[in-house]
Scaffold this motif. Structure first.
Motif, PDB file in Angstrom:
ATOM      1  N   THR A 132       8.710  38.535   0.980  1.00 13.68           N
ATOM      2  CA  THR A 132       7.806  39.010  -0.005  1.00 13.68           C
ATOM      3  C   THR A 132       7.566  40.391  -0.235  1.00 13.68           C
ATOM      4  O   THR A 132       8.914  40.836  -0.082  1.00 13.68           O
ATOM      5  CB  THR A 132       6.453  38.927   0.948  1.00 13.68           C
ATOM      6  OG1 THR A 132       6.794  40.268   1.467  1.00 13.68           O
ATOM      7  CG2 THR A 132       5.886  37.685   1.179  1.00 13.68           C
ATOM      8  N   SER A 133       7.054  41.114  -1.399  1.00 13.84           N
ATOM      9  CA  SER A 133       6.923  42.515  -1.973  1.00 13.84           C
ATOM     10  C   SER A 133       6.010  42.848  -2.031  1.00 13.84           C
ATOM     11  O   SER A 133       4.721  42.349  -2.614  1.00 13.84           O
ATOM     12  CB  SER A 133       8.249  42.224  -2.931  1.00 13.84           C
ATOM     13  OG  SER A 133       7.503  42.111  -3.992  1.00 13.84           O
ATOM     14  N   THR A 134       5.380  44.558  -2.518  1.00 12.99           N
ATOM     15  CA  THR A 134       4.307  44.842  -2.905  1.00 12.99           C
ATOM     16  C   THR A 134       4.099  44.528  -4.277  1.00 12.99           C
ATOM     17  O   THR A 134       3.237  44.746  -4.884  1.00 12.99           O
ATOM     18  CB  THR A 134       4.360  46.518  -2.614  1.00 12.99           C
ATOM     19  OG1 THR A 134       5.197  47.509  -2.545  1.00 12.99           O
ATOM     20  CG2 THR A 134       4.541  46.371  -1.184  1.00 12.99           C
ATOM     21  N   ASP A 138       6.635  43.488  -7.927  1.00 14.05           N
ATOM     22  CA  ASP A 138       7.563  42.240  -8.546  1.00 14.05           C
ATOM     23  C   ASP A 138       8.340  42.527  -8.057  1.00 14.05           C
ATOM     24  O   ASP A 138       9.392  41.574  -9.182  1.00 14.05           O
ATOM     25  CB  ASP A 138       6.846  42.951 -10.181  1.00 14.05           C
ATOM     26  CG  ASP A 138       5.709  42.338 -10.759  1.00 14.05           C
ATOM     27  OD1 ASP A 138       5.292  41.693  -9.675  1.00 14.05           O
ATOM     28  OD2 ASP A 138       5.195  43.034 -11.473  1.00 14.05           O
ATOM     29  N   LYS A 164       1.950  35.446  -6.401  1.00 12.21           N
ATOM     30  CA  LYS A 164       2.679  35.946  -7.357  1.00 12.21           C
ATOM     31  C   LYS A 164       4.273  37.181  -6.853  1.00 12.21           C
ATOM     32  O   LYS A 164       4.789  37.186  -7.274  1.00 12.21           O
ATOM     33  CB  LYS A 164       1.674  37.352  -8.239  1.00 12.21           C
ATOM     34  CG  LYS A 164       1.022  36.366  -9.211  1.00 12.21           C
ATOM     35  CD  LYS A 164      -0.021  37.709 -10.130  1.00 12.21           C
ATOM     36  CE  LYS A 164       0.856  38.350 -11.199  1.00 12.21           C
ATOM     37  NZ  LYS A 164       1.726  36.811 -12.279  1.00 12.21           N
ATOM     38  N   ARG A 165       3.871  37.532  -5.440  1.00  7.29           N
ATOM     39  CA  ARG A 165       4.940  38.039  -5.002  1.00  7.29           C
ATOM     40  C   ARG A 165       4.914  37.553  -3.247  1.00  7.29           C
ATOM     41  O   ARG A 165       6.074  38.237  -2.764  1.00  7.29           O
ATOM     42  CB  ARG A 165       4.246  39.415  -4.080  1.00  7.29           C
ATOM     43  CG  ARG A 165       3.432  40.936  -5.465  1.00  7.29           C
ATOM     44  CD  ARG A 165       2.840  41.613  -5.305  1.00  7.29           C
ATOM     45  NE  ARG A 165       2.064  41.962  -6.715  1.00  7.29           N
ATOM     46  CZ  ARG A 165       1.113  43.092  -7.040  1.00  7.29           C
ATOM     47  NH1 ARG A 165       0.414  43.541  -5.421  1.00  7.29           N
ATOM     48  NH2 ARG A 165       0.857  43.496  -7.817  1.00  7.29           N
ATOM     49  N   SER A 166       4.947  36.450  -3.480  1.00  5.68           N
ATOM     50  CA  SER A 166       5.423  35.670  -2.518  1.00  5.68           C
ATOM     51  C   SER A 166       6.381  34.279  -2.357  1.00  5.68           C
ATOM     52  O   SER A 166       5.559  33.291  -2.348  1.00  5.68           O
ATOM     53  CB  SER A 166       4.108  35.410  -0.790  1.00  5.68           C
ATOM     54  OG  SER A 166       4.785  35.283   0.002  1.00  5.68           O
TER      55      SER A 166
END
Length: 879
Positions: free
Chosen positions: A535-537, A539, A583-585
């Protein structure tokens, strides 16, 4: 009788010209002088261990152009287990990679004396492997087939021929044997000294009587070593410390887990026979009698691997040099009796000494090599399972290639340190496991045998529930997985003890599980799969994963992508499925034994300062595989949601409620090509969901199934598994997976350049399915893996996996076909036309069976069910 040490290291050091030159240059002939020698402040590589492994690594690194190398030995060179090695070099191994290592070692040692001027005692004696039973002979025939195709001469011989080769042997109880004429005996200590001498002449600095205290690490990278004589800064450290490798690994600032343990190993030495044995007398391996026998100065050297080994140093023991341990004639008596049965004339021969020395063994009987997953630049070569001499040359070469080029020239996954996790490093586990491993060195190995010690280490929450329903278990990476489920009316004891190279007793059980998967619904507990979340905060997660993986992951939320994690040469470091949760995981599912390797690869290649979070969630989820046409009915009833393809398309992932449980990740895939769903269940809900599935599924004919059914289903559908069929030297283009690669989308990813080059030049091997034609399932030997493949009578490759297809009612083998030039032996491009025009045979223990070759895809084989008697398999032209 006073016994002069078997290998007089000091004497050899002082009399060998090569050694004198090196010794005088180094001035290390005494302990006092050694203490006064100042260590260099820095080096590119520091190697710990002056036995055959450490000197081999130093030799090969220096040959490859690396000169700034320091080798440290805490005692004297070659004074560890190398000094007490029985000196037998044998190429007859079960694993192809081990055969290749031993073959290279044989060739290296053969020319080492000429290269260095140091006598190594190399004598080509040949080896004879005896068979007292038909099963042992089958095992030897399998090895013989593999040796022949990689260019190692060997043949199956009669007991009469055995007696001709070694006139002292009693052969009345033999059914046959295998003769490997180019095997040899050699002084292992002198080989180590010769390798050290050659390395020294190439610029390697060698210091004995210097102990490594610990390795210094900063930000997960080797920075130097602390010794009892000061520090050395370095980029690479190589742990070749033998039986001390385990403790040395744990002594680091960031511990490195190296799972090995020592056992006492016994062999005896006799005085010369009345008519001394010739130096060319072949070495004898009588595995059924648990002994080996070789000529030693006209007499006999004989040892073995007893059923009740004695582990030592479990509590750790900081011994600078290995001394001869205490004699134990009572313990050795069964091996001595076996020796006297095989060679009755030895009854009156005087025994000089019973040698007792430590040998290190690993949890799976394979040596350990490679880079630590925890510390970059920390390499290991240890745990030789009493085959250090045979593997020393080849293993040193592969490790040196790994360090210099980033990867070895052969696939060495079966030996890679990263096949283990920290869970295999418990001292209690290692002590118990090596007590099983040492006897297994000579035990008969039949297909699909399992270790009995160190079990029930990692289990699903459903373990007890499944066990009560007749589950029979196998272990992968410490995780218990069901093989099949024994019905209540079966004889459990007989089934557990059934071990054969032919049709197994579980055949009918697995058939009923496969039938249920195809006609109703089955549940397989697949919780052992490796599961990561990325995961990210922002993109970053997508951007990084697009570079690390070969397929396009920029898909709508809820979609699943089959993809590879490739290396610079386009080979598979991992083969996995990734679901986009948001979208981010992303949720990543990989093979069970990828847990350490995949984590290390991702950590190595992900940006260090990014806002990415990589989490291992393997333990958080129980995975249930619902396979079969009625899986949709079971899930619909449990979730009150439509599960038909219109509402839940293929390769789709959605969080749902199942029964009372929320947050179940349901995926429309089964890893078998059959319809169904994977359920990833938060661990606290596992028992509830399983009970609900089994309860609702009753009216649909639900039952438990195991991995043997899964194997049959995936192989008949031509599905490759990483670590078994594909590896880090296999590219997507070689196994019909070009559609899983984003080559045409203009996006860069690791391995892209190599794949573009390969697409232009053509592939040199192709993954192929083989359906055995004239093979009788009831009477003939079964294929396993590693069987040679012949095309028009010429060897073209080996099988990688096999299973009986209950749909086709035939055996199916998967493997790679190469195109070797008949004139030069060089590899040429393999086209679909080349595959389809050949007549194929699969060699199972020397018996060749006709086979039809198929390329991907093979869906038309299953358009309608046909009897095998009138079944015609049309040629399929793959991509």
């Amino acid at each position: 009788v006073m016994f002069c040490r078997l290998l007089s290291v000091v004497g050899r050091q002082r009399t060998s010209p090569g050694w004198q030159n090196w010794s005088s240059a180094r001035s290390s002939t005494s302990a006092a002088e050694a203490r006064s020698v100042a260590l260099p402040m820095q080096a590119q590589v520091v190697i710990c261990g002056g036995g055959i492994m450490g000197t081999s690594v130093a030799y090969h690194l220096s040959k490859m152009g690396w000169k700034d190398i320091v080798l440290l030995e805490q005692g004297r060179l070659a004074a560890g287990s190398t000094r007490f090695c029985a000196g037998i070099l044998s190429t007859a191994r079960h694993l192809t990679i081990e055969q290749k290592m031993a073959d290279y070692s044989n060739k290296l040692y053969h020319q080492l004396e000429q290269e260095t001027g140091i006598q190594t005692g190399y004598t080509r004696t040949g080896s004879v492997f005896l068979a007292q039973t038909q099963d042992r002979l089958i095992s030897l025939k399998r090895i013989n087939s593999k040796l022949n195709v990689i260019g190692i001469p060997s043949e199956i011989i009669s007991p009469k021929k055995v007696a001709e080769l070694h006139h002292l042997l009693n052969v009345h109880d033999l059914v046959g044997a295998m003769h490997v004429p180019e095997d040899a005996v050699v002084s292992s200590a002198d080989v180590a000294l010769a390798l050290a001498s050659a390395a020294s002449q190439n610029g390697v600095q060698i210091y004995d009587r210097t102990s490594v205290l610990h390795v210094m690490v900063k930000k997960g990278q080797v920075t130097g070593v602390e010794t009892d004589k000061g520090q050395i800064e370095c980029q690479y450290f190589v742990n070749c410390a033998g039986q001390w490798a385990y403790e040395l690994g744990l002594s680091n600032e960031e511990p490195v887990s190296i799972p090995l343990h020592a056992c006492e190993h016994f062999y005896l030495l006799t005085r010369p026979l009345e008519t001394p044995l010739q130096s060319s007398t072949p070495t004898i391996v009588d595995a059924d009698g648990r002994i080996y026998i070789r000529n030693w100065q006209g007499g006999i050297l004989s040892g073995g691997f007893e059923r009740n080994p004695k582990p030592i140093f479990t509590e750790g023991k900081n011994q600078l040099e290995i001394q001869n341990l205490q004699e134990d004639w009572d313990h050795f008596e069964p091996l001595l009796s076996s020796l006297l049965r095989r060679m009755p004339e030895l009854e009156s021969l005087e025994i000089m000494k019973l040698v007792n020395c430590p040998e290190t063994f690993t949890p799976d009987m394979r040596c350990i090599m490679g880079e630590s997953p925890a510390v970059q630049g920390y390499f290991v070569l240890a745990g030789m399972n009493s085959a250090g001499l045979s593997f020393g040359g080849g293993a040193g070469k592969y490790l040196a290639e790994w360090m210099v080029h980033g990867y070895p020239s052969e696939n060495v996954w079966e030996l890679d340190l990263k096949r283990f996790g920290a869970l295999q490093s418990s001292r209690t586990f290692l002590r118990h496991r090596v007590m099983e491993v040492m006897p297994l060195m000579y035990d008969l190995k039949v297909p699909r045998w399992d270790f009995q010690t160190g079990r029930q280490l990692r289990t699903s929450p459903l373990y007890d529930r499944l066990d009560a329903q007749g589950a029979r278990w196998m272990e992968k990476h410490g995780f218990e997985r069901p093989k099949y489920f024994v019905p209540p009316d079966k004889d459990l004891l007989a089934l557990e003890q059934s071990k054969t190279f032919y049709k197994p007793d579980w055949f009918d059980i697995v058939e009923s599980e496969v039938k249920c998967c195809k006609e109703a619904v089955c549940v397989i507990d697949m919780s052992s799969f490796t599961k990561f979340e990325i995961t990210s905060t922002g993109d970053q997660a997508l951007e990084v994963l697009q570079y690390l993986f070969s397929n396009d992951l920029d898909v709508p939320v809820g979609h699943i992508v089959h993809t590879g994690m490739l290396n610079e040469v386009g080979g598979y470091e991992n083969d996995c499925s990734i679901a986009r949760l948001s979208k981010r995981s992303f949720f990543m599912i990989s093979p069970t034994d990828q847990q350490v390797h995949c984590w290390a690869w991702l950590k190595k290649h992900m940006p260090k300062d990014s806002n990415l979070l990589l989490e291992d969630v393997t333990w958080k989820y129980t995975a249930l595989n619902l396979i079969g046409p009625r899986a949709v009915d079971v899930l619909s009833e449990l979730s009150y949601a439509p599960m038909t393809p219109d509402h839940f398309p293929s390769l789709f992932c959605k969080e749902m409620s199942v029964g009372y449980a929320n947050g179940i990740r349901v995926m429309s895939m089964t890893h078998t090509g059959e319809p169904g769903f994977m359920l990833y269940i938060p661990i606290e809900y596992a028992l509830h969901v399983y009970n609900e599935v089994m309860s609702v599924g009753q009216k649909y004919g639900i039952r438990n199934a195991g991995y043997y059914a899964l194997r049959s289903l995936r192989i008949e559908k031509f599905f490759a598994f990483w670590g078994q069929d594909i590896n880090n030297l296999t590219t997507p283009l070689e196994c019909g997976r070009e559609s899983r690669v984003k080559l045409e989308k203009g996006m860069d990813f690791i391995g892209r350049d190599a794949l573009l080059q390969q697409k232009q030049n053509g592939v040199y091997k192709r993954f192929t399915m083989f359906i055995l034609d004239n093979h009788d399932t009831d009477l003939d030997l079964w294929p396993w893996w590693g069987e040679p493949i012949y095309r028009n009578g010429q060897y073209v490759g080996k099988t990688t996996s096999s299973a009986y297809s209950y749909s086709l009612e035939r055996h199916v083998c998967l493997g790679f076909v190469h195109n070797f030039s008949e004139d030069t032996g060089e590899e040429q491009v393999v086209t679909a036309d080349f595959i389809n025009r050949g007549e194929y045979e699969i060699d199972i223990a020397g018996y060749r069976f006709q086979a039809k070759a198929k390329l991907y895809p093979v869906a038309s084989l299953f358009t309608h069910k046909r009897r095998k008697d009138d079944m015609e398999l049309s040629d399929l032209h793959g991509k």
